[in-house]
Design a protein around this motif. Sequence first.
Motif, mmCIF file in Angstrom:
data_model
loop_
_atom_site.group_PDB
_atom_site.id
_atom_site.type_symbol
_atom_site.label_atom_id
_atom_site.label_comp_id
_atom_site.label_asym_id
_atom_site.label_seq_id
_atom_site.Cartn_x
_atom_site.Cartn_y
_atom_site.Cartn_z
ATOM 1 N N THR A 306 0.834 -1.210 0.000
ATOM 2 C CA THR A 306 0.000 0.000 0.000
ATOM 3 C C THR A 306 0.866 1.257 0.000
ATOM 4 O O THR A 306 0.651 2.181 -0.788
ATOM 5 N N LYS A 307 1.852 1.280 0.887
ATOM 6 C CA LYS A 307 2.742 2.437 0.989
ATOM 7 C C LYS A 307 3.508 2.649 -0.313
ATOM 8 O O LYS A 307 3.635 3.789 -0.792
ATOM 9 N N LEU A 308 3.975 1.565 -0.923
ATOM 10 C CA LEU A 308 4.766 1.662 -2.153
ATOM 11 C C LEU A 308 3.922 2.184 -3.311
ATOM 12 O O LEU A 308 4.350 3.055 -4.077
ATOM 13 N N ILE A 309 2.706 1.676 -3.450
ATOM 14 C CA ILE A 309 1.826 2.119 -4.541
ATOM 15 C C ILE A 309 1.460 3.590 -4.385
ATOM 16 O O ILE A 309 1.434 4.346 -5.363
ATOM 17 N N LEU A 310 1.192 4.018 -3.155
ATOM 18 C CA LEU A 310 0.789 5.407 -2.913
ATOM 19 C C LEU A 310 1.912 6.397 -3.218
ATOM 20 O O LEU A 310 1.656 7.602 -3.343
ATOM 21 N N GLU A 311 3.150 5.910 -3.338
ATOM 22 C CA GLU A 311 4.246 6.794 -3.734
ATOM 23 C C GLU A 311 4.122 7.199 -5.199
ATOM 24 O O GLU A 311 4.757 8.157 -5.642
ATOM 25 N N GLY A 312 3.329 6.419 -5.978
ATOM 26 C CA GLY A 312 3.066 6.776 -7.372
ATOM 27 C C GLY A 312 4.233 6.563 -8.316
ATOM 28 O O GLY A 312 4.301 7.208 -9.366
ATOM 29 N N LYS A 313 5.147 5.655 -7.983
ATOM 30 C CA LYS A 313 6.311 5.393 -8.836
ATOM 31 C C LYS A 313 6.315 3.930 -9.292
ATOM 32 O O LYS A 313 5.911 3.035 -8.543
ATOM 33 N N ASP A 314 6.769 3.707 -10.529
ATOM 34 C CA ASP A 314 6.886 2.338 -11.039
ATOM 35 C C ASP A 314 7.872 1.547 -10.189
ATOM 36 O O ASP A 314 8.857 2.093 -9.683
ATOM 37 N N PHE A 315 7.607 0.256 -10.034
ATOM 38 C CA PHE A 315 8.587 -0.617 -9.374
ATOM 39 C C PHE A 315 8.480 -2.010 -9.969
ATOM 40 O O PHE A 315 7.439 -2.437 -10.457
ATOM 41 N N SER A 316 9.591 -2.700 -9.949
ATOM 42 C CA SER A 316 9.637 -4.063 -10.474
ATOM 43 C C SER A 316 10.600 -4.890 -9.629
ATOM 44 O O SER A 316 11.447 -4.346 -8.910
ATOM 45 N N GLY A 317 10.464 -6.211 -9.736
ATOM 46 C CA GLY A 317 11.358 -7.102 -9.002
ATOM 47 C C GLY A 317 11.164 -7.072 -7.504
ATOM 48 O O GLY A 317 12.045 -7.505 -6.751
#
Length: 456
Positions: A306-317
């Motif tokens: 939840t915290k990572l998605i709310l940062e609004g940045k792409d992420f992978s791996g």
Amino acid sequence: MKKSKWLMVPIALLIVVMVIYGYQVVHFQHKFLPNSKINNITVGNMTEKEAASAIKKTMDKETFVLLDNGEPWRQIQKKDLEIQYDIDTSVASTLKKQNPWLWFLPYVAKQESVDLKVTSWDKDKLQQLLASTAEQLGELNKSRTATKNAAIEHDGTQFQIIPEVQGDSLDIPKITAALEKELFTGSDKLELEEFKEVPVITADSQELKNELEQINTIAKINASYTINGNDVSIPSEDIASWIMYKDGKVTLKNDKVRAFVEKLGSTYNTSSNPSTFSSTRRGEVSVPAGAYGWTISTDTETEQLTKLILEGKDFSGRVPAFQGSGSPASPLIGNTYIEVDLQNQHMWYYQNGTLKLDTAVITGKPSTPTPPAVNYVWNKERNATLVGEDYRTPVAYWMPIDWNGVGIHDSPWQPSGAYGGSSYQSIGSHGCVNTPPGVMAQLFEMVEVGTPVIVF
């Protein structure tokens, strides 16, 4: 002579005025000034005793009315709340404070009503009244158009601002607060129409526009995991369905995110799902979960995702939060492992993909079979004694692989030519992997703690 006669007229008028003024000053020494009000009850020209009596009579039958657009909606008998006033003190104090020399002011200026001092009331009855009023107002609101703040909603394809709605619904908390206050004053009515709900957030709110921009950024991110050697993408439509705008804040629906994480776990957790393994002699086999594996930590991963998605940045791996003896960061079974083939009664040790050792073995007899599972060497011990219900056996090399007493060890009591084949059916172990002593000595030196052991 004529001049003196005309001078007498204004003098006479002045004397008359002075007499009237003086009379009124004396008159209002012990009476209330004209138009005087106490608790909105007129007491002008009354003595202290007369005023107190009039107030008491009026208060005994005082009614408070809630109006709906000018029409009576609910009547409240104040006496039902057992409100008590200090009438005598209030009347005496008010009379004492008035200035009889200014008795003429009430004729040219509006007189403000003086509130009575409340001494006590039934608090329980008051709370019951406020609660029942709130309940009735709730029912009344059902027939009215609800006032709504401007909001951000998803229309199936994108997020957009939905304009505010100015309805005629009533602000119940404000009404009950005002009612509680006005019941203890001289007021006898309250107009509900003055308490219509008003949108707090409008469509032209810059803050709302900023939140919409943030939401659209979040909805468009590319996000993926690395789990057990697999790339697992989070569908963008899933992320969009999780986004929620509430109370002026962008957040995610916790239950939706949690459900996604739980599904990840049910699909990929090696602690509960079988692993596919390319065996030496039997090709691809399915091996049940065992002591070696991992489980996605649902609570922790839900919070972190939840915290990572709310940062609004792409992420992978991303490697999910987990617990267990293995890790989802890479395939559970890599290029270094021990392979135990129960059907072929044979064991192999591969190190970085290269075969280092293989040998025939004797596994558990039919009554105490060696359980198939993905396990691992979690300890190494020299000169251990294996203890069971009906045995106590010393061994030179001991490597436990599960939590139920199963392990790999030397077995000098077994005939040297008995390893492999169907010997396990007659002279099999209590579940451990019996290994020729000389081979076990080599294996013990080669293998490190943490090495996977695939039994199938």
